[in-house]
Design a protein around this motif. Structure first.
Motif, PDB file in Angstrom:
ATOM      1  N   ASP A 125       0.828  -1.190   0.000  1.00 19.36           N
ATOM      2  CA  ASP A 125       0.000   0.000   0.000  1.00 19.36           C
ATOM      3  C   ASP A 125       0.866   1.244   0.000  1.00 19.36           C
ATOM      4  O   ASP A 125       1.868   1.342   0.700  1.00 19.36           O
ATOM      5  CB  ASP A 125      -0.910   0.020   1.232  1.00 19.36           C
ATOM      6  N   GLY A 126       0.475   2.209  -0.806  1.00 15.88           N
ATOM      7  CA  GLY A 126       1.177   3.468  -0.855  1.00 15.88           C
ATOM      8  C   GLY A 126       2.336   3.494  -1.813  1.00 15.88           C
ATOM      9  O   GLY A 126       2.975   4.517  -1.982  1.00 15.88           O
ATOM     10  N   GLU A 127       2.662   2.335  -2.408  1.00 12.98           N
ATOM     11  CA  GLU A 127       3.764   2.281  -3.341  1.00 12.98           C
ATOM     12  C   GLU A 127       3.217   2.149  -4.766  1.00 12.98           C
ATOM     13  O   GLU A 127       2.222   1.483  -4.998  1.00 12.98           O
ATOM     14  CB  GLU A 127       4.674   1.072  -3.034  1.00 12.98           C
ATOM     15  N   THR A 128       3.867   2.795  -5.668  1.00 17.06           N
ATOM     16  CA  THR A 128       3.486   2.655  -7.069  1.00 17.06           C
ATOM     17  C   THR A 128       4.366   1.600  -7.716  1.00 17.06           C
ATOM     18  O   THR A 128       5.543   1.462  -7.388  1.00 17.06           O
ATOM     19  CB  THR A 128       3.659   3.996  -7.812  1.00 17.06           C
ATOM     20  N   GLU A 129       3.780   0.834  -8.582  1.00 19.84           N
ATOM     21  CA  GLU A 129       4.529  -0.234  -9.241  1.00 19.84           C
ATOM     22  C   GLU A 129       5.564   0.365 -10.188  1.00 19.84           C
ATOM     23  O   GLU A 129       5.279   1.278 -10.962  1.00 19.84           O
ATOM     24  CB  GLU A 129       3.554  -1.118 -10.032  1.00 19.84           C
ATOM     25  N   ARG A 130       6.779  -0.142 -10.117  1.00 19.44           N
ATOM     26  CA  ARG A 130       7.832   0.378 -10.956  1.00 19.44           C
ATOM     27  C   ARG A 130       7.618  -0.043 -12.407  1.00 19.44           C
ATOM     28  O   ARG A 130       7.234  -1.177 -12.677  1.00 19.44           O
ATOM     29  CB  ARG A 130       9.187  -0.150 -10.478  1.00 19.44           C
ATOM     30  N   PRO A 131       7.869   0.866 -13.340  1.00 15.48           N
ATOM     31  CA  PRO A 131       7.697   0.505 -14.749  1.00 15.48           C
ATOM     32  C   PRO A 131       8.733  -0.537 -15.163  1.00 15.48           C
ATOM     33  O   PRO A 131       9.852  -0.569 -14.645  1.00 15.48           O
ATOM     34  CB  PRO A 131       7.908   1.832 -15.492  1.00 15.48           C
ATOM     35  N   VAL A 132       8.339  -1.395 -16.099  1.00 15.42           N
ATOM     36  CA  VAL A 132       9.237  -2.433 -16.597  1.00 15.42           C
ATOM     37  C   VAL A 132      10.215  -1.788 -17.573  1.00 15.42           C
ATOM     38  O   VAL A 132       9.818  -1.057 -18.486  1.00 15.42           O
ATOM     39  CB  VAL A 132       8.440  -3.552 -17.298  1.00 15.42           C
ATOM     40  N   THR A 133      11.483  -2.044 -17.391  1.00 14.45           N
ATOM     41  CA  THR A 133      12.491  -1.488 -18.285  1.00 14.45           C
ATOM     42  C   THR A 133      12.529  -2.262 -19.593  1.00 14.45           C
ATOM     43  O   THR A 133      11.969  -3.353 -19.711  1.00 14.45           O
ATOM     44  CB  THR A 133      13.887  -1.541 -17.633  1.00 14.45           C
ATOM     45  N   ARG A 134      13.209  -1.703 -20.572  1.00 13.85           N
ATOM     46  CA  ARG A 134      13.332  -2.365 -21.869  1.00 13.85           C
ATOM     47  C   ARG A 134      14.030  -3.714 -21.725  1.00 13.85           C
ATOM     48  O   ARG A 134      13.606  -4.703 -22.316  1.00 13.85           O
ATOM     49  CB  ARG A 134      14.113  -1.473 -22.837  1.00 13.85           C
ATOM     50  N   ILE A 135      15.085  -3.749 -20.924  1.00 18.47           N
ATOM     51  CA  ILE A 135      15.821  -5.003 -20.745  1.00 18.47           C
ATOM     52  C   ILE A 135      14.953  -6.045 -20.044  1.00 18.47           C
ATOM     53  O   ILE A 135      14.945  -7.222 -20.424  1.00 18.47           O
ATOM     54  CB  ILE A 135      17.120  -4.750 -19.934  1.00 18.47           C
ATOM     55  N   GLN A 136      14.195  -5.620 -19.036  1.00 16.26           N
ATOM     56  CA  GLN A 136      13.305  -6.553 -18.349  1.00 16.26           C
ATOM     57  C   GLN A 136      12.238  -7.094 -19.291  1.00 16.26           C
ATOM     58  O   GLN A 136      11.913  -8.284 -19.267  1.00 16.26           O
ATOM     59  CB  GLN A 136      12.640  -5.849 -17.159  1.00 16.26           C
ATOM     60  N   ARG A 137      11.719  -6.223 -20.148  1.00 15.51           N
ATOM     61  CA  ARG A 137      10.701  -6.665 -21.104  1.00 15.51           C
ATOM     62  C   ARG A 137      11.290  -7.658 -22.093  1.00 15.51           C
ATOM     63  O   ARG A 137      10.652  -8.655 -22.445  1.00 15.51           O
ATOM     64  CB  ARG A 137      10.117  -5.456 -21.845  1.00 15.51           C
ATOM     65  N   GLU A 138      12.500  -7.394 -22.528  1.00 17.87           N
ATOM     66  CA  GLU A 138      13.158  -8.318 -23.456  1.00 17.87           C
ATOM     67  C   GLU A 138      13.385  -9.679 -22.806  1.00 17.87           C
ATOM     68  O   GLU A 138      13.182 -10.718 -23.440  1.00 17.87           O
ATOM     69  CB  GLU A 138      14.488  -7.721 -23.933  1.00 17.87           C
ATOM     70  N   LYS A 139      13.805  -9.672 -21.534  1.00 13.32           N
ATOM     71  CA  LYS A 139      14.020 -10.931 -20.814  1.00 13.32           C
ATOM     72  C   LYS A 139      12.703 -11.690 -20.659  1.00 13.32           C
ATOM     73  O   LYS A 139      12.646 -12.917 -20.833  1.00 13.32           O
ATOM     74  CB  LYS A 139      14.627 -10.652 -19.435  1.00 13.32           C
ATOM     75  N   GLN A 140      11.645 -10.973 -20.342  1.00 14.73           N
ATOM     76  CA  GLN A 140      10.340 -11.609 -20.203  1.00 14.73           C
ATOM     77  C   GLN A 140       9.891 -12.225 -21.524  1.00 14.73           C
ATOM     78  O   GLN A 140       9.350 -13.335 -21.550  1.00 14.73           O
ATOM     79  CB  GLN A 140       9.307 -10.600 -19.707  1.00 14.73           C
ATOM     80  N   ASP A 141      10.127 -11.505 -22.608  1.00 16.98           N
ATOM     81  CA  ASP A 141       9.745 -12.020 -23.924  1.00 16.98           C
ATOM     82  C   ASP A 141      10.520 -13.297 -24.262  1.00 16.98           C
ATOM     83  O   ASP A 141       9.962 -14.239 -24.844  1.00 16.98           O
ATOM     84  CB  ASP A 141       9.985 -10.965 -25.005  1.00 16.98           C
ATOM     85  N   ILE A 142      11.800 -13.329 -23.909  1.00 15.56           N
ATOM     86  CA  ILE A 142      12.614 -14.524 -24.146  1.00 15.56           C
ATOM     87  C   ILE A 142      12.060 -15.707 -23.349  1.00 15.56           C
ATOM     88  O   ILE A 142      11.933 -16.828 -23.857  1.00 15.56           O
ATOM     89  CB  ILE A 142      14.089 -14.261 -23.771  1.00 15.56           C
ATOM     90  N   ILE A 143      11.703 -15.451 -22.098  1.00 19.52           N
ATOM     91  CA  ILE A 143      11.151 -16.509 -21.244  1.00 19.52           C
ATOM     92  C   ILE A 143       9.817 -16.994 -21.793  1.00 19.52           C
ATOM     93  O   ILE A 143       9.551 -18.208 -21.857  1.00 19.52           O
ATOM     94  CB  ILE A 143      10.998 -16.004 -19.800  1.00 19.52           C
ATOM     95  N   LEU A 144       8.956 -16.073 -22.195  1.00 16.92           N
ATOM     96  CA  LEU A 144       7.642 -16.458 -22.695  1.00 16.92           C
ATOM     97  C   LEU A 144       7.751 -17.248 -23.997  1.00 16.92           C
ATOM     98  O   LEU A 144       7.000 -18.208 -24.207  1.00 16.92           O
ATOM     99  CB  LEU A 144       6.783 -15.206 -22.908  1.00 16.92           C
ATOM    100  N   GLU A 145       8.684 -16.874 -24.860  1.00 16.03           N
ATOM    101  CA  GLU A 145       8.899 -17.617 -26.102  1.00 16.03           C
ATOM    102  C   GLU A 145       9.373 -19.030 -25.801  1.00 16.03           C
ATOM    103  O   GLU A 145       8.897 -20.003 -26.402  1.00 16.03           O
ATOM    104  CB  GLU A 145       9.921 -16.884 -26.966  1.00 16.03           C
ATOM    105  N   ALA A 146      10.302 -19.164 -24.861  1.00 19.49           N
ATOM    106  CA  ALA A 146      10.785 -20.491 -24.471  1.00 19.49           C
ATOM    107  C   ALA A 146       9.672 -21.300 -23.826  1.00 19.49           C
ATOM    108  O   ALA A 146       9.518 -22.505 -24.091  1.00 19.49           O
ATOM    109  CB  ALA A 146      11.966 -20.347 -23.513  1.00 19.49           C
ATOM    110  N   ALA A 147       8.884 -20.659 -22.975  1.00 21.82           N
ATOM    111  CA  ALA A 147       7.796 -21.362 -22.288  1.00 21.82           C
ATOM    112  C   ALA A 147       6.731 -21.829 -23.270  1.00 21.82           C
ATOM    113  O   ALA A 147       6.162 -22.914 -23.099  1.00 21.82           O
ATOM    114  CB  ALA A 147       7.172 -20.438 -21.241  1.00 21.82           C
ATOM    115  N   LEU A 148       6.463 -21.036 -24.281  1.00 16.59           N
ATOM    116  CA  LEU A 148       5.485 -21.440 -25.291  1.00 16.59           C
ATOM    117  C   LEU A 148       5.909 -22.744 -25.949  1.00 16.59           C
ATOM    118  O   LEU A 148       5.094 -23.656 -26.155  1.00 16.59           O
ATOM    119  CB  LEU A 148       5.335 -20.330 -26.336  1.00 16.59           C
ATOM    120  N   GLU A 149       7.183 -22.840 -26.272  1.00 16.66           N
ATOM    121  CA  GLU A 149       7.701 -24.058 -26.897  1.00 16.66           C
ATOM    122  C   GLU A 149       7.569 -25.244 -25.943  1.00 16.66           C
ATOM    123  O   GLU A 149       7.108 -26.324 -26.345  1.00 16.66           O
ATOM    124  CB  GLU A 149       9.170 -23.848 -27.280  1.00 16.66           C
ATOM    125  N   VAL A 150       7.938 -25.049 -24.690  1.00 11.64           N
ATOM    126  CA  VAL A 150       7.912 -26.146 -23.714  1.00 11.64           C
ATOM    127  C   VAL A 150       6.474 -26.549 -23.382  1.00 11.64           C
ATOM    128  O   VAL A 150       6.138 -27.745 -23.354  1.00 11.64           O
ATOM    129  CB  VAL A 150       8.678 -25.745 -22.440  1.00 11.64           C
TER     130      VAL A 150
END
Length: 220
Positions: free
Chosen positions: A2-27
């Motif tokens: 409470d009282g904290e704002t969620e930090r925006p996702v950085t470009r690098i974090q988004r790229e890492k998430q995309d890599i994970i999601l692509e790998a997870a889709l295959e698996v």
């Protein structure tokens, strides 16, 4: 917290998430939710397990993200059916869009099929609300075309189900399709062959018939 704002996702974090999601889709598409492991996904993504868990602490979070994205993609072709359009071009375009998805997104189709076979425990609310509302809407469109005499009268829900079943077959059973068609017909042209066949099957069946023909066939 409470009282904290969620930090925006950085470009690098988004790229890492995309890599994970692509790998997870295959698996996930190969092993299903139960058979897939974090270790398999991490190996496919080319990163350590602790690094992956920094972005997605649990396997079900990865799966939920994939399914949420997938359902939006899955709904799009049906959403494009225009109530103000000519029914035959609209239905033909819908069949084409579904076959294009079978061609371009086979892993996503298998992921969705695996979830359905397990009873859709992770997306049942999306199906009962988002998917049902859209199908109800388009069923009313089809019924209106029937009332106007533009297409033959039939059950609009089972018509939609039939289009789903016949088009997604080319993704979920692609190995079988290619094996049976053989090297001469099992290439990329199989989707165009399927499109022409399914267009004929559904559009011929939806063509209004003279009442005398219906009486001869025993229909009221």
């Amino acid at each position: 917290m409470d009282g904290e704002t969620e930090r925006p996702v950085t470009r690098i974090q988004r790229e890492k998430q995309d890599i994970i999601l692509e790998a997870a889709l295959e698996v996930f598409s190969l092993h299903g939710f139960r058979g897939a492991t974090i270790d398999q996904i991490a190996e496919r993504a080319g990163m350590s397990k602790p690094n992956l868990l920094y972005y997605f602490p649990r396997k079900d979070e990865i799966h939920r993200r994939l399914i949420g994205q997938l359902l939006k993609t899955w709904l799009a072709p049906l959403e494009e059916m225009d109530a103000n359009g000519d029914p035959f071009p609209e239905i033909r375009s819908y069949i084409r869009r579904k076959l294009e998805m079978a061609r371009d997104f086979p892993r996503e189709s298998r992921l969705f099929a695996n979830e359905m076979l397990q009873g859709a425990p992770r997306i049942i609310e999306m199906i009962e609300v988002d998917l049902k509302n859209l199908v109800d809407e388009k069923a009313r469109v089809l019924l209106a075309w029937m009332d106007q005499g533009k297409i033959a009268r039939t059950d609009p829900y089972h018509l939609i189900f039939s289009i789903w079943a016949t088009t997604q077959h080319y993704a979920d059973f692609d190995v079988q399709v290619r094996a049976v068609l053989g090297p001469g017909r099992g290439g990329e042209g199989r989707f165009e062959d399927a499109a022409r066949y399914l267009e004929h099957l559904f559009l011929y069946g939806l063509t209004p018939r003279p009442r005398s023909i219906d009486k001869m066939s025993g229909k009221s």
